[in-house]
Design a protein around this motif. Sequence first.
Motif, PDB file in Angstrom:
ATOM      1  N   ARG A  67     -38.784  15.612  -8.690  1.00 52.78           N
ATOM      2  CA  ARG A  67     -40.150  15.200  -8.323  1.00 52.78           C
ATOM      3  C   ARG A  67     -40.999  16.427  -7.985  1.00 52.78           C
ATOM      4  NH1 ARG A  67     -38.694  10.259  -4.147  1.00 52.78           N
ATOM      5  NH2 ARG A  67     -37.321   9.079  -5.541  1.00 52.78           N
ATOM      6  N   TRP A  82     -44.000  17.034  -8.495  1.00 53.09           N
ATOM      7  CA  TRP A  82     -45.403  16.759  -8.190  1.00 53.09           C
ATOM      8  C   TRP A  82     -45.646  16.513  -6.705  1.00 53.09           C
ATOM      9  CZ3 TRP A  82     -42.094  13.622 -10.917  1.00 53.09           C
ATOM     10  CH2 TRP A  82     -41.686  12.433 -10.296  1.00 53.09           C
ATOM     11  N   SER A  83     -44.592  16.498  -5.868  1.00 53.34           N
ATOM     12  CA  SER A  83     -44.776  16.169  -4.458  1.00 53.34           C
ATOM     13  C   SER A  83     -44.046  17.168  -3.562  1.00 53.34           C
ATOM     14  CB  SER A  83     -44.249  14.752  -4.178  1.00 53.34           C
ATOM     15  OG  SER A  83     -44.264  14.473  -2.786  1.00 53.34           O
TER      16      SER A  83
END
Length: 217
Positions: free
Chosen positions: A75, A77-78
């Motif tokens: 992940r 993007w976070s």
Amino acid sequence: MTQTVEHPPLQVRAAPVPDTWDAEARTVTVMWSTGAEARQHSWNIGSYLESLEVTEKACDLSRVNGGASVLLEHRSWSVNAVIGVVERAWIEDGQAYAQIRFSDREDVAGFVQDIAAGVLRHFSVGYSVQTYRDDTQPDDDLKRFTAIAWQPYELSVVPVPAENGAGTRSAAPSGTHRALVIDGTMTQFGRGVTAPNAGTNPGAGAGGSEGATATSP
């Protein structure tokens, strides 16, 4: 004759090294590549066999040794998905290793406990490949490529690892990557970038991920 190859990101196996868990420092050593051959898939030529050359010449460790993130399920993007950091990575006897340190944040504690207990055993390594060597033999049923210039850039904890003979799972980065076969080598290009004509300078590498199964730390 030139040929383009279009494929998703890739995964193969790796594993934490037994008896390397340090509870006080929250660190563990992961053996993330042996270079073992794995069956992969491209959109336009179908299945092929990929190996990684695990040498200091072929594998660029600069990004993982620059403090690469340890993520949950790729992940990227976070920032909340960052659960640790790669302390150092190295190559020894044809195998690639990394020592990773987990965050002491409260929301990460459960993952750390499960890793220490051997409940979470699977990791996946994100990497890009700049150049493949075509090692296909006349009697081979599938194309056979060896990555001779490649770069890992992140490690992830995942619920299910990629299997040899399988492509990227849904948690891995998505998108199509183009590769060009020229004079016995296949040079990969980034997603959405048009490959140059034969004889021109290769472009940036394509993203991928190297999956991992694990034994209990």
